[in-house]
Scaffold this motif. Structure first.
Motif, mmCIF file in Angstrom:
data_model
loop_
_atom_site.group_PDB
_atom_site.id
_atom_site.type_symbol
_atom_site.label_atom_id
_atom_site.label_comp_id
_atom_site.label_asym_id
_atom_site.label_seq_id
_atom_site.Cartn_x
_atom_site.Cartn_y
_atom_site.Cartn_z
ATOM 1 N N ARG A 82 38.390 40.921 41.790
ATOM 2 C CA ARG A 82 39.482 41.859 41.287
ATOM 3 C C ARG A 82 41.027 41.468 41.571
ATOM 4 O O ARG A 82 41.862 41.729 40.879
ATOM 5 C CB ARG A 82 39.443 43.403 41.952
ATOM 6 C CG ARG A 82 38.336 44.203 41.305
ATOM 7 C CD ARG A 82 37.914 45.163 42.118
ATOM 8 N NE ARG A 82 39.204 46.092 42.662
ATOM 9 C CZ ARG A 82 39.577 47.094 42.055
ATOM 10 N NH1 ARG A 82 39.132 47.440 40.742
ATOM 11 N NH2 ARG A 82 40.788 47.597 42.427
ATOM 12 N N GLU A 83 40.994 40.744 42.633
ATOM 13 C CA GLU A 83 42.312 39.966 43.200
ATOM 14 C C GLU A 83 42.886 39.268 41.993
ATOM 15 O O GLU A 83 44.066 38.968 42.062
ATOM 16 C CB GLU A 83 42.407 39.428 44.508
ATOM 17 C CG GLU A 83 42.437 40.182 45.547
ATOM 18 C CD GLU A 83 42.818 39.681 46.904
ATOM 19 O OE1 GLU A 83 42.801 38.390 46.931
ATOM 20 O OE2 GLU A 83 43.239 40.429 47.745
ATOM 21 N N LEU A 84 42.148 38.541 41.094
ATOM 22 C CA LEU A 84 42.802 37.676 40.195
ATOM 23 C C LEU A 84 43.632 38.782 38.962
ATOM 24 O O LEU A 84 44.549 38.654 38.612
ATOM 25 C CB LEU A 84 41.722 36.937 39.563
ATOM 26 C CG LEU A 84 41.391 35.544 40.275
ATOM 27 C CD1 LEU A 84 40.273 35.066 39.342
ATOM 28 C CD2 LEU A 84 42.667 35.050 40.511
ATOM 29 N N LEU B 89 43.872 35.143 30.710
ATOM 30 C CA LEU B 89 44.233 34.401 31.944
ATOM 31 C C LEU B 89 43.024 34.482 32.899
ATOM 32 O O LEU B 89 43.049 33.622 33.642
ATOM 33 C CB LEU B 89 45.469 35.198 32.457
ATOM 34 C CG LEU B 89 46.237 34.573 33.538
ATOM 35 C CD1 LEU B 89 46.585 33.008 33.142
ATOM 36 C CD2 LEU B 89 47.539 35.173 34.095
ATOM 37 N N PRO C 98 38.350 32.794 31.160
ATOM 38 C CA PRO C 98 37.959 31.666 31.910
ATOM 39 C C PRO C 98 36.868 31.965 33.079
ATOM 40 O O PRO C 98 36.030 31.124 33.254
ATOM 41 C CB PRO C 98 39.119 31.382 32.744
ATOM 42 C CG PRO C 98 40.156 31.827 31.866
ATOM 43 C CD PRO C 98 39.628 33.087 31.164
ATOM 44 N N MET C 99 36.918 33.213 33.745
ATOM 45 C CA MET C 99 36.067 33.507 34.759
ATOM 46 C C MET C 99 34.745 33.732 34.309
ATOM 47 O O MET C 99 33.654 33.637 35.074
ATOM 48 C CB MET C 99 36.371 34.923 35.536
ATOM 49 C CG MET C 99 37.763 34.684 36.389
ATOM 50 S SD MET C 99 37.548 33.293 37.711
ATOM 51 C CE MET C 99 38.648 32.096 37.106
ATOM 52 N N TYR D 288 34.663 25.491 38.129
ATOM 53 C CA TYR D 288 35.947 25.140 38.731
ATOM 54 C C TYR D 288 36.108 24.422 40.288
ATOM 55 O O TYR D 288 37.184 23.964 40.468
ATOM 56 C CB TYR D 288 36.999 26.394 38.616
ATOM 57 C CG TYR D 288 36.992 26.736 37.332
ATOM 58 C CD1 TYR D 288 37.193 26.226 36.234
ATOM 59 C CD2 TYR D 288 36.408 28.199 37.125
ATOM 60 C CE1 TYR D 288 37.234 26.661 34.831
ATOM 61 C CE2 TYR D 288 36.184 28.776 35.703
ATOM 62 C CZ TYR D 288 36.755 28.296 34.745
ATOM 63 O OH TYR D 288 36.724 28.580 33.461
ATOM 64 N N SER D 289 35.167 24.467 40.797
ATOM 65 C CA SER D 289 35.310 24.268 42.333
ATOM 66 C C SER D 289 34.837 22.587 42.562
ATOM 67 O O SER D 289 34.230 22.417 41.530
ATOM 68 C CB SER D 289 34.546 25.095 43.251
ATOM 69 O OG SER D 289 33.409 25.385 42.866
#
Ligand SMILES: Nc1ncnc2c1ncn2[C@@H]1O[C@H](COP(=O)(O)OP(=O)(O)OP(=O)(O)O)[C@@H](O)[C@H]1O
Ligand SMILES: [Mg+2]
Lengths: 319, 381
Positions: A210-212, A230, A234-235, A318-319
């Motif tokens: 949620r912070e994103l 944004l 992507p997520m 992504y990591s």
């Protein structure tokens, strides 16, 4: 003694490997072998025919139609059902109430046996008795026809619209007219796949931090589209890769609808690969040909899986 | 000039009242810290300022204009999140450019590929890139610009998040425990850097932390929050030296303030463990559960009894901090620990189990009444 000890491990895994070879790998190789023969079930022997079966697939119009029908079906069902699934998932995710009811309703087609639902669709789309054409016919001569004549749009042409033509002659034979059948079958495929994709996307959405979204708001993402580009899209990358792979494989495997309603017709317009395998290998007892189609089918699926593995997956984690 | 004003902010989550009529004026350019124990509502208050959360009642004003109905994206604030909330699929450069892209480019210019053809695109991009480079230089992260957040260490991510907030010139920076994911040494280092950055930027910082040391070291003013109230607001020295509430006195300062239970007689004379204090209370209200607080540095160890505010102490533990020692002891066998700061030279003669005396520095004692509010001592004897 030492050598014995080192080999002991192989004995432990041997049963598992044996079963794997017998159950999973051997059938594929047998099918691959049979695809170069003219074997029929019950025949005492067979002849090697080389690549004749594969040559048929390129040369004969039936098999060209098969590849075409499968291709169109996949190309239509995969993007549409994924887009609808994603849209529905985001809508459900954004409502506070009734979310579970929507989830259940949209998931119903997934739970229902496609064979049974195909019969329902066959009724609904029956040319004269079906509810779809009945409703369309009832609209003729009313404002509905006026609306769908599109004459109220200023620069529309004078040609009668699709709806008007339907009123003048008759509405399509959804499963009898070869211009429509493949699309109708695709529609049922979408109807069935989209609930499944929605559930996968719902699961994916719960893992988006949620912070994103908050960060996006602070960064000035006022429009829903900006937040989608944004953060959400992507997520959901890993989910999308999975959904695309699963939906594509399942679309390649479409069989129930075709078997229950169209039997591959009219004029082979819905002759998809699974049905072709079934017809050739089981009904016509042409094991060689059926095996050849199976091998091509497996090749497609394998290529897709490899593509996913080596190109896409690297980009979305992504990591 | 843009002050941030909070007027009677209340927030309820269902039945639980998280913020209770909070009033707070944040001056332009000040470094204000919201500090308090976990769950006291600091983050909630910060998110209400940001516009990410809607207050149940009350007003948020930024530079005299009412912000209650203004969305987070239009409040012109920048936020650094505890988890940094960097976009994992974008490089540090792209992360930092995002706020500029979203605000300064039109929707048309932002379209993938096609946007490049839009007029003014290249000059806008050049400007954005140079702004990003400048900010990165300030934060010394130029060499990290082409990495993705997943390839950064915690401290580097923290800088990148700071950079994303800094590229724009926002009205204020809101920071929610930005240092809490860093290791101790880096945290101390970043504390100094943030304070320096504030000096340089001269923008308002609203900084949330549960670490009182951060609040004491960095802020111009700190607001101590507890249970949805701001208990005390003031410069760190004042909050530390002159706490108006027992909870503030206990929360601020490490090691914690020593609290002695005490009685008071009708003349206002305060006694603790049989020893009278020199000064008397001026007002005799709320004195039932009286307690007296003395900070560890306001107590002195001596090996022989002295006149005045002095208690016998049995040492139970010696805590070595290098420059200082903290001696833990008990008075008259009670279970309450008393912590005393002492110089290393002093401590060498004392070992665990020794009986010594502890003496309060004159005028340092603070009395707190039953309602936890500070009670004033009268001046003189
Ligand atoms: N969305 C929510 N729904 C219900 N309760 C919430 C919600 N967000 C916060 N709370 C509650 O509000 C209280 C204050 O939360 P807040 O996040 O502001 O605490 P905090 O002071 O920032 O604590 P910490 O130092 O642990 O971050 C907590 O008791 C929390 O449980
Ligand atoms: Mg918090």
């Amino acid at each position: 003694m030492a050598a014995h000890g080192q080999n002991a491990g192989y004995w432990f895994v041997a049963p598992a490997i044996l079963l794997m070879v017998l159950i999973l790998i051997a059938p594929v190789f047998i099918a691959a072998g049979l695809s170069f023969t003219d074997y029929s079930l019950g025949n005492p022997g067979f002849d090697w025919v080389g690549t004749k079966n594969y040559a048929h697939m390129i040369g004969r119009s039936t098999y060209k139609k098969m590849l075409w029908a499968t291709f169109i079906y996949v190309i239509v069902v995969v993007p549409v059902s994924i887009a609808l699934g994603l849209g529905a998932a985001m809508l459900i995710n954004s409502v506070n109430r009734f979310g579970n009811i929507y989830k259940t309703i949209y998931f119903l087609p997934v739970m229902a046996a496609l064979l049974a639902m195909a019969i329902v669709w066959e009724f609904a789309l029956h040319p004269t008795l079906g509810i779809v054409n009945k409703t369309l016919t009832d609209g003729c001569g009313t404002w509905v026809e006026g609306f769908f004549s599109w004459q109220w749009i200023p620069w529309s042409d004078e040609q009668p619209s699709w709806y008007e033509r339907g009123c003048i002659r008759n509405f399509p034979l959804w499963f009898g007219d070869k211009t429509y059948t493949l699309w109708t079958v695709s529609f049922i495929g979408i109807w069935q796949a989209f609930g499944f994709n929605m559930v996968l996307y719902l699961a994916g959405l719960t893992s988006v931090p949620r912070e994103l979204y908050h960060a996006a708001s602070m960064d000035g993402a006022t429009k829903a589209w900006d937040r989608f580009r944004l953060v959400t899209w992507p997520m959901l990358g890993p989910t999308t890769v999975f959904v695309v792979t699963i939906t594509t494989i399942r679309s390649f495997q479409v069989f129930d609808t075709v078997e229950a309603i169209t039997q591959g017709g009219p004029s082979k317009s819905t002759f998809v690969m699974m049905f072709a395998i079934y017809e050739k290998a089981i009904q016509h007892n042409l094991m060689g040909m059926g095996s050849a189609i199976t091998v091509v089918f497996l090749a497609f699926v394998l290529i897709l899986t490899l593509l996913q593995r080596y190109f896409v997956e690297r980009k979305v984690h992504y990591s | 000039m843009s002050k941030i004003q909070l007027q009677q902010i209340s927030k309820q989550f269902g039945e639980t009242q998280v913020l209770k009529a909070v009033n707070l004026d944040i001056d332009d350019g000040e470094f204000l810290t919201l500090v308090g124990p976990s769950g006291c509502g600091k983050s909630t208050l910060l998110r209400i300022i940001a516009g990410l959360e809607m207050q149940t009642s009350g007003n948020v004003l930024i530079g005299d204009s009412l912000m209650n109905t203004v969305r987070a994206s239009n409040r012109d604030l920048a936020m650094v999140f505890q988890s940094y909330a960097l976009y994992p699929h974008l490089t540090v450069r792209q992360n930092m450019a995002t706020p500029l892209l979203l605000r300064d480019l039109t929707l048309w210019q932002r379209l993938p590929l096609l946007g490049r053809l839009a007029s003014g695109h290249s000059s806008a991009m050049a400007l954005i890139n140079s702004l990003v480079d400048d900010t990165a230089a300030t934060l010394k992260i130029n060499h990290l610009l082409d990495r993705k957040p997943g390839q950064l260490s915690g401290g580097q991510r923290q800088r990148a998040a700071l950079g994303r907030a800094m590229v724009r010139q926002p009205v204020a920076f809101l920071m929610d425990e930005p240092l809490s994911n860093l290791d101790a040494a880096l945290r101390v280092h970043m504390r100094a850097e943030l304070a320096e950055l504030h000096q340089k930027l001269k923008t308002t910082f609203v900084y949330v932390t549960h670490d009182q040391a951060e609040a004491l070291t960095m802020s111009d003013r700190m607001a101590v929050m507890m249970d949805g109230h701001i208990l005390q607001l003031g410069p760190p020295a004042e909050v530390y030296g002159n706490p108006l509430d027992r909870r503030v006195a206990e929360f601020v300062g490490s090691p914690k303030i020593n609290l002695f239970s005490a009685e008071v007689d009708s003349a206002g004379r305060v006694m603790s463990a049989g020893v009278p204090f020199r000064r008397r209370l001026s007002v005799l209200k709320n004195t039932a559960g009286l307690s007296v607080g003395l900070r560890p540095e306001h107590l002195q160890i001596s090996t022989c009894a002295v006149e005045g505010e002095s208690w016998p102490l049995r040492i139970v533990y010696k805590e070595n901090l290098g420059s200082d020692f903290f001696l833990h002891g008990t008075i008259n066998g009670s279970s309450d620990r008393v912590v005393v700061r002492a110089a290393p030279s002093m401590v060498s003669e004392i070992s665990i189990g020794d009986d010594v005396f502890v003496q309060a520095e004159e005028g340092a004692a603070m009395a707190f009444g039953q309602d936890l509010r500070r009670l004033a001592f009268a001046e003189g004897q």
